[in-house]
Enzyme design. Structure first.
Site, short mmCIF file in Angstrom:
data_model
loop_
_atom_site.label_atom_id
_atom_site.label_comp_id
_atom_site.label_asym_id
_atom_site.label_seq_id
_atom_site.Cartn_x
_atom_site.Cartn_y
_atom_site.Cartn_z
N HIS A 98 -10.59 -7.68 -7.46
CA HIS A 98 -10.09 -7.41 -6.45
C HIS A 98 -10.64 -8.73 -5.32
CE1 HIS A 98 -11.99 -5.08 -2.81
NE2 HIS A 98 -10.16 -5.23 -3.18
N LYS A 125 0.93 -0.58 -0.02
CA LYS A 125 0.41 -0.30 0.42
C LYS A 125 0.65 1.90 0.33
CE LYS A 125 -3.95 -2.40 -0.07
NZ LYS A 125 -5.47 -2.16 -0.58
#
Length: 383
Positions: free
Chosen positions: A306, A175
């Protein structure tokens, strides 16, 4: 030969607690609170001939009880129907609740039922779902996300990198989108050095940059040879994504937050991404997911669905162009079976249907459930 029909549908709402609160850029910028649990909507379908199907959808943070309530209202429309007529049944369900729209929470509720119908169809055929749909491969390149959150200190992230590589993963995603760009770049540099070319590397900004910042950050990250940069801009900024994708060499990925096939069509048609990232649980199930992938294939896009690997390993195996599947172990306690990693790939299950069954723990975490049949709806309370 008599036609088999749906005789009952069981719906359940359960909560999966996370071992530690999870934070990405949306938390660091104050948009959301840390994620502590995931809401799961399960649909279990039964037919009069004894066939069964299991499907699920989910919500992170708000929305789980709303999905359960909507599914409870519309599911009775399927009693007495032929479970093989999945496309027509999806349309019937969406119009049963069309007053609240044909995207978002309503289609996420329908997704669990649609996926259960596909699971049932594949099990009745004695085939893994990926084989029923027409697989191109027996394993899909797989990358790990859950070890690279911004809430994890860098030493922990580096440790997770090694554990993931040892497990047989093919890629690592971390991230980014921290309020301080220097933090992003230093963490990326450290992870790239740790990986040292052994597996692929991706980053995910979770929609946190404005257009000028995204361009600067993406250019600064070009040197790392990333497979993609994910959600550099707001998920609905299609024009911005298209301009960014045209300006940099690193592929752009997005689509996980889109909640209908139509929203994906707009992104695909604008050439706004190189990797489209649909989520079957968000777009309305496998029926709608297939509409997205057909359009994406026509546009020559790569794909990386996802979350929900238990579903997406099957549909990814059917996509003829380049594809990845995301490995998350968050939902492992819900199922009796595990996904297998081998040589950087997640292998397509040989079990019929999705190849998963609900665990005792899933039942223990259930907050509400109901059974819908020809006599109506019976609600069950849980302690």
């Amino acid at each position: 030969m008599p036609t088999d029909t749906i005789c009952a549908i069981k719906l359940s709402l359960a909560w999966v607690p996370l071992a530690t609160p999870i934070s990405d850029a949306k938390v660091f910028t104050g948009r959301q609170k840390p994620l502590t649990r995931v809401a799961m909507l399960f649909a279990e379908i039964e037919t009069k001939d004894g066939h069964t199907g299991l499907g699920f959808s989910y919500s992170k943070r708000a929305g789980g009880p709303g999905m359960y309530a909507h599914a409870r209202e519309v599911a009775e429309a399927l009693i007495g129907e032929n479970p093989a007529d999945i496309g027509r049944l999806w349309n019937k369900l969406v119009w049963a609740g069309a007053s609240v729209g044909r995207s978002g929470l309503s289609t996420q509720a329908i997704a669990a039922i649609d996926i259960a119908l596909w699971d049932l169809k594949a099990k009745r055929a004695g085939l893994p779902l990926g084989r029923l749909l027409g697989a191109w491969r027996d394993g899909v390149p797989s990358y790990n996300t859950s070890g690279g959150f911004l809430s994890s200190p860098l030493p922990e992230v580096l440790e997770n990198v090694e554990k993931s590589i040892e497990s047989g993963i093919g890629g690592i995603k971390i991230k980014v989108g921290h309020p301080d760009p220097k933090v992003d770049l230093s963490r990326l540099e450290a992870v790239a050095k740790q990986i040292d070319g052994r597996v692929a590397l991706m980053v995910d900004a979770n929609q946190q940059w404005d257009r000028p910042t995204a361009l600067r950050m993406c250019r600064a990250m070009e040197q790392y040879g990333l497979v993609w940069i994910e959600e550099p801009l707001d998920a609905y900024d299609i024009e911005g994504h298209a301009a960014l994708a045209a300006a940099i060499d690193t592929p752009i990925a997005s689509g996980e937050m889109l909640v209908s096939a139509a929203e994906h069509f707009a992104m695909i048609d604008a050439r706004a991404v190189d990797f489209i990232q649909p989520d079957a649980a968000r777009v309305g199930g496998i029926t709608q997911f297939q509409r997205v992938t057909a359009r994406a294939e026509q546009a020559g896009l790569m794909m990386a669905p996802h979350f929900a690997m238990e579903i997406h390993v099957h549909v990814s195996a059917t996509y003829p162009l380049g594809t990845w599947v995301e490995h998350f172990d968050w939902l492992d306690p819900l199922f009796n079976e595990r996904q297998i990693l081998e040589g950087g790939r997640m292998m397509l299950s040989t079990r019929p249907g999705l190849g998963v069954t609900l665990s005792d723990q899933a039942r223990a975490w259930t907050e509400a459930s109901c059974r819908i049949d020809a006599q109506g709806c019976t609600d069950h309370t849980h302690g």
